[in-house]
Write a protein that holds these residues in place. Structure first.
Motif, short mmCIF file in Angstrom:
data_model
loop_
_atom_site.label_atom_id
_atom_site.label_comp_id
_atom_site.label_asym_id
_atom_site.label_seq_id
_atom_site.Cartn_x
_atom_site.Cartn_y
_atom_site.Cartn_z
N ASN A 160 0.81 -1.21 0.00
CA ASN A 160 0.00 0.00 0.00
C ASN A 160 0.86 1.27 0.00
O ASN A 160 0.66 2.19 0.79
CB ASN A 160 -0.95 0.00 1.22
N ALA A 172 -1.91 -4.92 -1.48
CA ALA A 172 -2.61 -5.26 -0.23
C ALA A 172 -2.56 -6.75 0.02
O ALA A 172 -2.39 -7.56 -0.90
CB ALA A 172 -4.06 -4.79 -0.28
N GLY A 227 1.13 -0.53 4.72
CA GLY A 227 -0.02 -1.30 5.18
C GLY A 227 -0.14 -1.26 6.69
O GLY A 227 0.82 -1.57 7.41
#
Length: 613
Positions: free
Chosen positions: A67, A517, A72
């Protein structure tokens, strides 16, 4: 036999663990040598530990290769990282970090299993004696949802949750007069909710059962100290939560509903304050020393805690996944069997849980009717514990393992009781029938597996073509999950890649690439982008590819996740790729093992080309 098990209790339990650990390690040898983790959660855990060992802050559990550029956001406790990091630090100078990680990921789960078996045995001995405890400890290893959480390469937090449960079980049924067991109960529950907020309903259940000894003196232990265990346990969980949160999280962090946060600590503290005030009032004036006053105090504590939670974070009063992106809910959340209610989970997944619950009810009835060793108070508490764990497990199927573990105690007691009763019969056939019946009752997993096998065989016979297709798909799935195949993706230059949620953790572990992700809900916007790429029409997918600056799109024909995308979105990008319709902005590259590689052609996206430079 009783004297033997009492005299050699510790040796027997350690022996059971050593035999189990040896057998599990032998069965897992291929996974160990191939560095095959249990699932994507275990891969994300080793990455979190690796980053910490490499110098990332204790307070920072962000995965920065996911991300981009923000990273993340993970919600896992650092406490679970400690034993893994310790072993890696100790072994790295001897064997290098890569092998040290591999060995640590093998040893730590087996040590976790040893701790879980030890406290489970101690709790069983407190209730039923040493003989039943030894039998229960041997039988619990046959419960797959229990054992599989503590096999080599399974380094996620679920094994440590089981440890917290068995420690709480051991402390909850302490029959002695010392108050310290209440402290252990509170700290075990506090550690559990720090590791995973999933432990909160179980903590509430344990504290509720403990409260019976305070509200109703006849259900307390042999001395007045037994009545004080609930206030002490409640105070301990509040203090423990405060301490564990303080050493693992920044207080400046926002309140989250999916992990221990200041709002939970505030609610627990208010509840503890109300109960402690009630204890002091009861000591000060005899007029307050009534069951009705204590019931009212418990109700006031519950209302005060709920009011505190609702006033600070009303969003935490409901389902933690209530605000999940609809796309993520449809394609991810509802496709994870272990997170679904037991009645909504696939039958093959849930049938063993059903078997243990149903047979456990029968064994519980036998224990309540015929067991002379258990105190009446303990029978009531055991029945409430089993009922509570069954209800919680029904709503989140992976937590049904705790109901299975409680049921196993009744099954072991019934097995031992059946063998003892059989000795009183002179008829050999009757004795053998009673023993065989007790053994079959004590191992419902055998019956469950028989039903599963028969059901699968019937389905395969009914549609042989579909069975062959499923078998071939299973072989392809194995190829897609091979660590050597995933590591081969590192032949591509380090780049932002678009791959599936389940594959991305392995890509992070074995390559230098950056992914969008993994299947972890705090990153639901990034998760939605992954799903939208594969299920959206090419123009929609292109928008995500551009926004995420993706260089390569990676697919594999054996992915269950991609199969779901193709089935539910027949007009989506993935379905079109599999039909041979490749958009101009994707260029097929040579396959790498089982993986299909597509390079993004920026010249076909002229309006946003500058964003790539």
């Amino acid at each position: 036999m009783v004297n033997f098990t009492e005299r050699h209790f510790a040796r027997l339990i350690v022996g059971i663990w050593l035999c189990a650990a040896f057998g599990i390690a032998l069965i897992s040898r291929d996974a160990i040598s191939a560095w095959k983790m249990g699932d994507p959660d275990d891969q994300m855990r080793i990455l979190q530990v690796r980053d910490w060992v490499a110098g990332q802050s204790w307070w920072d559990i962000t995965q920065y290769r996911m991300n981009a550029p923000a990273g993340g956001d993970m919600h896992w406790s650092r406490l679970v990282d400690v034993p893994l990091a310790l072993f890696i630090r100790l072994l790295t100078p001897v064997m290098g970090q890569a092998i040290a990680e591999q060995v640590s990921a093998s040893i730590v789960p087996l040590l976790t299993l040893g701790v879980a078996l030890w406290f489970y045995a101690l709790g069983a001995r407190r209730l039923f004696g040493a003989t039943v405890a030894v039998v229960a400890t041997a039988l619990v290893i046959t419960i797959a949802p229990f054992t599989t959480q503590m096999i080599p390469m399974r380094i996620d937090h679920h094994g440590w949750q089981i440890v917290c449960f068995v420690v709480a079980l051991w402390a909850l049924f302490d029959r002695h007069t010392k108050i310290w067991s209440a402290v252990v109960l509170g700290l075990a529950c506090a550690l559990w909710i720090e590791i995973s907020i999933e432990g909160l309903p179980f903590a509430a259940l344990a504290l509720g059962i403990s409260a019976l000894g305070w509200v109703f003196p006849q259900l307390a232990a042999v001395s007045d100290h037994g009545r004080l265990r609930f206030p002490v346990a409640l105070a301990s969980i509040a203090i423990g939560a405060l301490v564990f949160f303080s050493i693992t999280e920044r207080w400046s962090a926002s309140n989250f509903c999916d992990a221990l946060s200041p709002v939970h600590i505030a609610a627990l503290s208010v509840m503890a304050a109300v109960i402690i005030a009630a204890v002091l009032l009861e000591k000060a004036a005899a007029i307050f020393a009534t069951v009705y006053f204590r019931l009212a105090a418990c109700a006031a504590a519950a209302v005060s805690g709920a009011a505190m939670l609702l006033s600070i974070a009303p969003q935490c009063a409901g389902d933690a996944f209530a605000r999940l992106d609809p796309l993520v809910r449809e394609y991810w959340f509802e496709s994870v069997p272990e997170g679904l209610p037991l009645w909504a989970a696939p039958l093959d997944f849930a049938i063993q849980q059903y078997a243990y619950i149903l047979v456990g009810c029968v064994a519980l009835a036998l224990v309540l009717l015929f067991n002379k060793q258990l105190l009446k108070a303990d029978k009531i508490r055991m029945a409430l514990l089993f009922l509570g764990t069954v209800i919680i497990g029904a709503f989140v199927s992976r937590t049904a393992v705790y109901a299975m573990m409680v049921a196993n105690l009744f099954l072991a007691a019934t097995l031992v009781g059946g063998f003892i009763t059989a000795e009183s019969y002179k008829n050999v056939i009757l004795r053998m029938a009673l023993r065989i019946g007790a053994i079959l009752l004590a191992m419902p997993n055998v019956s469950a597996q028989f039903i599963i096998d028969e059901r699968n065989a019937a389905e395969a016979k009914a549609d042989p073509a579909l069975d062959r297709l499923n078998r071939n798909f299973g072989k392809q799935t194995w190829r897609c999950q091979k660590t050597t195949a995933i590591a081969a993706l590192d032949r591509l230059p380090p780049s932002p890649v678009m791959a599936t949620l389940d594959t991305n953790p392995a890509i992070l572990q074995f390559t230098r690439h950056v992914v969008v992700a993994s299947g972890h809900h705090r990153n639901q916007a990034a998760m939605a982008d992954v799903i939208r790429t594969f299920t959206g029409v090419p123009d929609q997918a292109a928008q995500v590819i551009v926004a995420r600056r993706i260089r390569y799109l990676i697919t594999c024909d054996g992915s269950y996740e991609l199969a779901l995308y193709a089935r539910k979105a027949p007009k989506g990008l993935l379905a079109q790729l599999r039909g041979g319709r490749v958009p101009a902005w994707l260029k097929r590259q040579p396959d790498i093992g089982p993986f299909q590689i597509y390079a993004v052609d920026r010249t076909q996206l002229p309006d946003i080309r500058a964003e790539y430079d």
